[in-house]
Design a protein around this motif. Sequence first.
Motif, mmCIF file in Angstrom:
data_model
loop_
_atom_site.group_PDB
_atom_site.id
_atom_site.type_symbol
_atom_site.label_atom_id
_atom_site.label_comp_id
_atom_site.label_asym_id
_atom_site.label_seq_id
_atom_site.Cartn_x
_atom_site.Cartn_y
_atom_site.Cartn_z
ATOM 1 N N SER A 25 37.834 -5.453 22.706
ATOM 2 C CA SER A 25 37.313 -5.661 21.362
ATOM 3 C C SER A 25 38.375 -6.306 20.487
ATOM 4 O O SER A 25 39.568 -6.059 20.669
ATOM 5 C CB SER A 25 36.905 -4.297 20.774
ATOM 6 O OG SER A 25 36.310 -4.450 19.521
ATOM 7 N N SER A 27 38.830 -7.712 16.151
ATOM 8 C CA SER A 27 38.203 -7.723 14.832
ATOM 9 C C SER A 27 39.085 -8.444 13.827
ATOM 10 O O SER A 27 40.254 -8.730 14.094
ATOM 11 C CB SER A 27 37.923 -6.288 14.365
ATOM 12 O OG SER A 27 39.115 -5.565 14.229
ATOM 13 N N ILE A 76 32.292 -13.792 12.835
ATOM 14 C CA ILE A 76 32.142 -13.554 14.270
ATOM 15 C C ILE A 76 32.600 -14.785 15.041
ATOM 16 O O ILE A 76 33.334 -14.682 16.024
ATOM 17 C CB ILE A 76 30.683 -13.187 14.600
ATOM 18 C CG1 ILE A 76 30.355 -11.821 13.997
ATOM 19 C CG2 ILE A 76 30.431 -13.216 16.102
ATOM 20 C CD1 ILE A 76 28.886 -11.488 13.978
ATOM 21 N N GLN A 94 23.474 -17.023 20.370
ATOM 22 C CA GLN A 94 23.800 -15.983 19.387
ATOM 23 C C GLN A 94 22.499 -15.482 18.788
ATOM 24 O O GLN A 94 21.633 -16.279 18.424
ATOM 25 C CB GLN A 94 24.675 -16.565 18.262
ATOM 26 C CG GLN A 94 24.977 -15.606 17.121
ATOM 27 C CD GLN A 94 26.105 -14.654 17.421
ATOM 28 O OE1 GLN A 94 27.218 -15.102 17.666
ATOM 29 N NE2 GLN A 94 25.840 -13.367 17.410
ATOM 30 N N ALA A 110 34.613 -7.727 10.650
ATOM 31 C CA ALA A 110 33.821 -8.251 11.760
ATOM 32 C C ALA A 110 34.464 -7.790 13.059
ATOM 33 O O ALA A 110 35.687 -7.819 13.195
ATOM 34 C CB ALA A 110 33.768 -9.769 11.707
ATOM 35 N N VAL A 112 33.926 -7.884 17.484
ATOM 36 C CA VAL A 112 33.285 -8.415 18.681
ATOM 37 C C VAL A 112 33.785 -7.574 19.857
ATOM 38 O O VAL A 112 34.985 -7.357 19.995
ATOM 39 C CB VAL A 112 33.647 -9.902 18.867
ATOM 40 C CG1 VAL A 112 33.225 -10.411 20.217
ATOM 41 C CG2 VAL A 112 33.033 -10.738 17.752
ATOM 42 N N CYS A 128 28.263 -7.946 18.590
ATOM 43 C CA CYS A 128 28.870 -8.417 17.350
ATOM 44 C C CYS A 128 28.398 -7.543 16.191
ATOM 45 O O CYS A 128 27.224 -7.178 16.129
ATOM 46 C CB CYS A 128 28.454 -9.856 17.077
ATOM 47 S SG CYS A 128 28.730 -10.980 18.470
ATOM 48 N N CYS A 130 29.266 -6.636 11.750
ATOM 49 C CA CYS A 130 30.052 -6.735 10.521
ATOM 50 C C CYS A 130 29.722 -5.520 9.662
ATOM 51 O O CYS A 130 28.553 -5.120 9.563
ATOM 52 C CB CYS A 130 29.712 -8.011 9.744
ATOM 53 S SG CYS A 130 30.217 -9.532 10.563
#
Length: 152
Positions: A25, A27, A76, A94, A110, A112, A128, A130
């Motif tokens: 991950s 961010s 993202i 997406q 954000a 991912v 994804c 936010c």
Amino acid sequence: MLDNEAFGDIRRGTICIEDIAVGMSRSLRKVIEDADLEMFARISGDRNPVHFDDDYARDTIFGGRIAHGMLTASLISAIIGEQLPGHGTIYLKQNLSFLAPVRPGDLVEATVTVADIDYSKRRVTLECACTVGDKKVLKGEAMVLAPSAKFD
């Protein structure tokens, strides 16, 4: 190039498909400012008054001005292109759900996260999200073609 002052200390570079694992991950955090709304409008052509006119926006379901949803989603893209997988990544797909408004002055985080990997096709599925504080404002899934350390 991203402005480190605006985006905080973000890791840049590339994680090749050979080194990606489910659960990885990355961010970033960014305060959404009026200048960001203006730049996004100049690029996209979207000058909806809900983003710029306090009087107009006050009478909408949001009760005030909001940021462009795709501006929030672009964070993202910044993670995917700069951190995970990073440089050389190609977006394939997406999907997004906008759950709550982002307002000028909000600090958006954000994130991912790798959800699935097809090593043979170099495809990575990413969850994804936010958030603003504890509130999720956007969620979705991306599929990307990750770079490889091996040259064909």
